[in-house]
Design a protein around this motif. Structure first.
Motif, PDB file in Angstrom:
ATOM      1  N   VAL A   1       0.840  -1.210   0.000  1.00 61.16           N
ATOM      2  CA  VAL A   1       0.000   0.000   0.000  1.00 61.16           C
ATOM      3  C   VAL A   1       0.870   1.252   0.000  1.00 61.16           C
ATOM      4  N   GLY A   2       1.941   1.254   0.782  1.00 59.93           N
ATOM      5  CA  GLY A   2       2.851   2.399   0.790  1.00 59.93           C
ATOM      6  C   GLY A   2       3.493   2.632  -0.562  1.00 59.93           C
ATOM      7  N   GLY A   3       3.866   1.558  -1.243  1.00 60.08           N
ATOM      8  CA  GLY A   3       4.455   1.682  -2.575  1.00 60.08           C
ATOM      9  C   GLY A   3       3.478   2.235  -3.592  1.00 60.08           C
ATOM     10  N   VAL A   4       2.240   1.760  -3.545  1.00 58.74           N
ATOM     11  CA  VAL A   4       1.225   2.256  -4.488  1.00 58.74           C
ATOM     12  C   VAL A   4       0.921   3.724  -4.229  1.00 58.74           C
ATOM     13  N   ILE A   5       0.813   4.105  -2.966  1.00 66.07           N
ATOM     14  CA  ILE A   5       0.549   5.513  -2.642  1.00 66.07           C
ATOM     15  C   ILE A   5       1.719   6.397  -3.068  1.00 66.07           C
ATOM     16  N   ALA A   6       2.942   5.929  -2.851  1.00 71.45           N
ATOM     17  CA  ALA A   6       4.122   6.714  -3.249  1.00 71.45           C
ATOM     18  C   ALA A   6       4.181   6.868  -4.768  1.00 71.45           C
ATOM     19  N   ILE A   7       3.873   5.816  -5.500  1.00 78.18           N
ATOM     20  CA  ILE A   7       3.862   5.922  -6.965  1.00 78.18           C
ATOM     21  C   ILE A   7       2.772   6.882  -7.410  1.00 78.18           C
TER      22      ILE A   7
ATOM     23  N   LEU B   1       8.294   2.256  -6.363  1.00 76.13           N
ATOM     24  CA  LEU B   1       8.651   1.049  -7.116  1.00 76.13           C
ATOM     25  C   LEU B   1       9.563   0.140  -6.293  1.00 76.13           C
ATOM     26  N   LEU B   2      10.502   0.746  -5.574  1.00 74.81           N
ATOM     27  CA  LEU B   2      11.386  -0.051  -4.721  1.00 74.81           C
ATOM     28  C   LEU B   2      10.613  -0.747  -3.603  1.00 74.81           C
ATOM     29  N   LEU B   3       9.633  -0.067  -3.037  1.00 76.01           N
ATOM     30  CA  LEU B   3       8.813  -0.700  -2.003  1.00 76.01           C
ATOM     31  C   LEU B   3       8.051  -1.900  -2.555  1.00 76.01           C
ATOM     32  N   ILE B   4       7.534  -1.770  -3.762  1.00 79.93           N
ATOM     33  CA  ILE B   4       6.810  -2.884  -4.372  1.00 79.93           C
ATOM     34  C   ILE B   4       7.771  -4.033  -4.681  1.00 79.93           C
TER      35      ILE B   4
ATOM     36  N   MET C   1       9.935  10.137  -5.405  1.00 79.19           N
ATOM     37  CA  MET C   1       8.907   9.420  -4.666  1.00 79.19           C
ATOM     38  C   MET C   1       8.356   8.241  -5.477  1.00 79.19           C
ATOM     39  N   ALA C   2       8.196   8.416  -6.781  1.00 74.84           N
ATOM     40  CA  ALA C   2       7.717   7.325  -7.629  1.00 74.84           C
ATOM     41  C   ALA C   2       8.723   6.181  -7.675  1.00 74.84           C
TER      42      ALA C   2
END
Length: 107
Positions: A24-30, A94-97, A89-90
């Motif tokens: 969820v954090g990765g999607v929000i950051a993207i 991507l790195l979080l995902i 941030m994007a």
């Protein structure tokens, strides 16, 4: 000696809550990064204007204006900075995902 201890067992995978939080954090950051980086619907421009207005309301006479410099010299009030921040941030999203996927595969 540690065979009977449930804490010593290393067969547990990552928690689904942690994986979900990373995803969820990765999607929000993207999502947020793309909006800032590509200035979708003028979001970056409006944000810069709000920062400048808030700065003008906070100080009647800005330190920059007292020195004879332009009052809009705030780094955070520049669209280029916010676009760069959105791109960073994007990439972080991507790195979080990718970390989420790696933890899921290793788990």
């Amino acid at each position: 000696m540690t065979a009977g201890s449930p804490l010593a067992a290393a067969g547990h995978g990552p928690s689904p809550v942690i994986l979900g939080a990373f995803l969820v954090g990765g999607v929000i950051a993207i999502w947020t990064g793309m909006h800032w980086a590509f200035d979708l619907r003028g979001l970056t421009t409006r944000r810069c204007v709000r920062i400048r207005q808030r700065r003008a309301e906070t100080w009647d006479v800005t330190p920059d204006a007292a020195n004879g410099l332009d009052a809009s010299g705030n780094l955070l009030a520049r669209p280029g900075y916010l676009r760069f921040l959105g791109a960073v941030m994007a990439v972080a999203g991507l790195l979080l995902i990718l970390v989420t996927y790696a933890l899921w595969e290793l788990g």
